[in-house]
Design a protein around this motif. Sequence first.
Motif, PDB file in Angstrom:
ATOM      1  N   GLU A 189      -4.739   6.564  -7.742  1.00  0.00           N
ATOM      2  CA  GLU A 189      -4.160   5.575  -7.116  1.00  0.00           C
ATOM      3  C   GLU A 189      -2.694   5.675  -7.144  1.00  0.00           C
ATOM      4  O   GLU A 189      -2.509   4.998  -7.647  1.00  0.00           O
ATOM      5  CB  GLU A 189      -5.200   4.281  -5.971  1.00  0.00           C
ATOM      6  N   GLY A 190      -1.925   5.756  -5.759  1.00  0.00           N
ATOM      7  CA  GLY A 190      -1.000   4.700  -6.105  1.00  0.00           C
ATOM      8  C   GLY A 190      -0.677   3.136  -6.301  1.00  0.00           C
ATOM      9  O   GLY A 190      -1.910   2.355  -5.675  1.00  0.00           O
TER      10      GLY A 190
ATOM     11  N   LEU B 281      -5.513   1.780   1.649  1.00  0.00           N
ATOM     12  CA  LEU B 281      -5.988   2.789   1.139  1.00  0.00           C
ATOM     13  C   LEU B 281      -6.848   3.242   2.531  1.00  0.00           C
ATOM     14  O   LEU B 281      -7.493   2.985   3.215  1.00  0.00           O
ATOM     15  CB  LEU B 281      -6.019   3.159   0.253  1.00  0.00           C
TER      16      LEU B 281
ATOM     17  N   ASP C 284      -3.231  -2.087  -2.462  1.00  0.00           N
ATOM     18  CA  ASP C 284      -2.804  -1.260  -1.482  1.00  0.00           C
ATOM     19  C   ASP C 284      -3.155  -0.872  -0.148  1.00  0.00           C
ATOM     20  O   ASP C 284      -4.390  -0.253  -0.842  1.00  0.00           O
ATOM     21  CB  ASP C 284      -2.278  -0.411  -1.595  1.00  0.00           C
TER      22      ASP C 284
ATOM     23  N   ASN D 194       3.640   4.581  -7.727  1.00  0.00           N
ATOM     24  CA  ASN D 194       4.190   4.255  -6.673  1.00  0.00           C
ATOM     25  C   ASN D 194       3.369   5.027  -5.800  1.00  0.00           C
ATOM     26  O   ASN D 194       3.542   6.679  -5.712  1.00  0.00           O
ATOM     27  CB  ASN D 194       4.683   3.240  -6.355  1.00  0.00           C
ATOM     28  N   THR D 195       2.575   4.455  -4.262  1.00  0.00           N
ATOM     29  CA  THR D 195       2.325   5.016  -3.196  1.00  0.00           C
ATOM     30  C   THR D 195       3.628   6.034  -2.732  1.00  0.00           C
ATOM     31  O   THR D 195       4.268   5.391  -3.102  1.00  0.00           O
ATOM     32  CB  THR D 195       1.966   4.195  -2.364  1.00  0.00           C
TER      33      THR D 195
ATOM     34  N   ASP E  79       1.737   6.020   2.595  1.00  0.00           N
ATOM     35  CA  ASP E  79       0.320   5.566   3.477  1.00  0.00           C
ATOM     36  C   ASP E  79      -0.263   7.234   1.839  1.00  0.00           C
ATOM     37  O   ASP E  79       0.093   7.547   1.928  1.00  0.00           O
ATOM     38  CB  ASP E  79      -0.439   5.930   4.509  1.00  0.00           C
ATOM     39  N   SER E  80      -1.062   6.187   1.164  1.00  0.00           N
ATOM     40  CA  SER E  80      -1.940   6.847  -0.189  1.00  0.00           C
ATOM     41  C   SER E  80      -3.000   7.000   0.631  1.00  0.00           C
ATOM     42  O   SER E  80      -3.780   7.151   2.074  1.00  0.00           O
ATOM     43  CB  SER E  80      -2.432   5.767  -0.844  1.00  0.00           C
TER      44      SER E  80
ATOM     45  N   LEU F 231       1.192   0.071  -5.133  1.00  0.00           N
ATOM     46  CA  LEU F 231       1.589  -0.905  -3.954  1.00  0.00           C
ATOM     47  C   LEU F 231       1.644  -2.658  -4.593  1.00  0.00           C
ATOM     48  O   LEU F 231       1.802  -2.837  -5.871  1.00  0.00           O
ATOM     49  CB  LEU F 231       0.666  -0.727  -3.051  1.00  0.00           C
TER      50      LEU F 231
END
Length: 651
Positions: free
Chosen positions: A113-114, A10, A8, A64-65, A91-92, A116
């Motif tokens: 991290e998230g 970032l 995703d 998830n983010t 947003d992450s 996506l």
Amino acid sequence: MSALLLEDPLTIKSPQSGKQEEDDVSFLLVDDNENLQVKDAADFINKLGCCTQQPVKVLSIFGNTGDGKSHTLNQMFFEGLEVFSTSPSQDSCTVGVWAAYNPTLSLVLLDTEGLLGATDKHNQRLRLLLKVLAVSDLVIYRTRAERLHNDMFQFLGNASKAYLKFFTPELKALSSRCGLEVTLSSLGPALIIFQETSRTDLLGHGSTVRGQAEADLLKRFHELGTPPEAFSSVQYVGTKTVIPPTDFSQLKETVKKQVTDTSTRSSRPLSHVFTALQSLSERFSGDIPEEQVHITSFFPDEYFTCSLRCLSCRSRCKNRMNHLKDSVPHQADGLCQFAHEYNNKVLICTQCYESGREMLVVPKTVASTDSPWMGLAKYAWSGYVLECRVCGIIYRSRQYWYGNRGPDGSIVRQEVRHVWSEDDSCSLDQHNAAQRVLDGVNSVIQSVNQYSSVPTRTATSWLTDRVAPPYWRPNAEVTKCHGCKKDFLPAERKHHCRACGEGFCHNCSNQTMPVPERGWGPSPVRVCKKCHSQGPVKGQQTVEDNGRTLLPRKVTEMAQSSLDMVSSVMDYPLGFVKEAARPNYWVSDQEISQCHECKKPFTPKMSRHHCRACGQGFCHMCSDVQRPVPSRGWHHPVRVCQGCHLKKGEL
């Protein structure tokens, strides 16, 4: 594993607020290019802000983010402080892996991290995932959704496949090296799925069957063909949030139980965590080939072996976790070092050792075949005894008149044993030896006092008459003092004047002078006041004792004088020695103000009795039971309290 982790866009994690304490911030551990951001173990420990030798476990969080991973860590472990940066947008705000330390549970926390949508950086995310899973003891998957979507099951199932694919050789090698007779899946991290809903019921809602939510989760995993075999356990925690804030209490309790559970994994020093991360960074860099060449072990033995260290030499137990449940004792490589504090030197019967048996022997005052009285007498005469349960008595320290030798290798062999806990006692009997001698002395004194009544006085008077000179008046005829005419009390002692032979009380016969005309000389002896005032009879020839008249009486007086001296001298030392002889688990007399059972205050005339099992102080009525307490080194019947007497199976 093409859909294992999805890339995703970032943004770089923002710095912490300047208002926050410097120690209450996280730091970048692995950046988005997979580079380890700590120089060495010392740098890692310094950034976390904890002790070098502090054992830790590792918790990581995925999700998830925008599902609130960082917020969850902040609320659970830092009372809401923004240690891990959060963002109100979808947003992450986390790139790479960030770390912080929670001292309360001794946890290293890893924020990831998230997750996506689709990405072409699948291999990079896979490597990052493997590094985090490899060092984690506990994994939380955080989801904020009304339903558990297939993406979560696919992610966790694919993570499980990757973990087993790349780490199975390592886990097998470690299992063989440490002698772990467990399945490989039980060595993986524990998994907690944390779901937050706002409208729908939680998984397992309304079911009376315990573990129904976990059963439903596993069923779903298998239906999708992605069983979570790499995780040692799977737990579900749900919370329904109609009005914020989110309730994290159940998740906190679940995490605390997992962290304190050492059935599979133990805590380990931070240096081992860094070593594992460093090895993983070297091994999983660039593309991951199908076949991995073994470089170095990144699963330290400490991840899965017993966490105890010997208190004396600090050697670590090499057995697997929970080995005591299988009656496997603690073991360490190498010999231990003797420490006076733990008294960890033991004696082993040489004859039994050579025949393949290991029988510990400890110095004891009383052999198992002796009564307490006879054992005390033997101890006073021939010293302590070493008794083997198989061979019987193998040594006495003063068995011969001269030439006694120590129990060398021909009788016993000495070993220094590891001490794994404060409760380990290699020689309980040695710790209690001084108190047992003191108990024996007290037993003699109490028995003499108990039986020194009329029957004993009568027997003593009869014996005294048998050895008395012919001119003495027999004790049976002495009913009152010949001087003051006062009647004798039953327990009052009668004294004879060596000059006239009449019976007197102590006050009327407390003078001394030689009486050579009766054979008592030249040393002064007891006489009454009247004879003392008259002095020696002038012109009277000294009578020589032929051994048949005064010798028996003189021998009796010498013995009586010795006993009187011992009795008077004992009064002070017994009180002084009692504290020195007190076993370390006994409560000191100075701390005992009332009976531990009935709470009756002690008076100066009341005796304080110690229970040989629990060491507390009791009155006579609350500790009038006797039984052996081998767990404390008392192998013969000793005083115990009523409460410990009822716990027969535990003594």
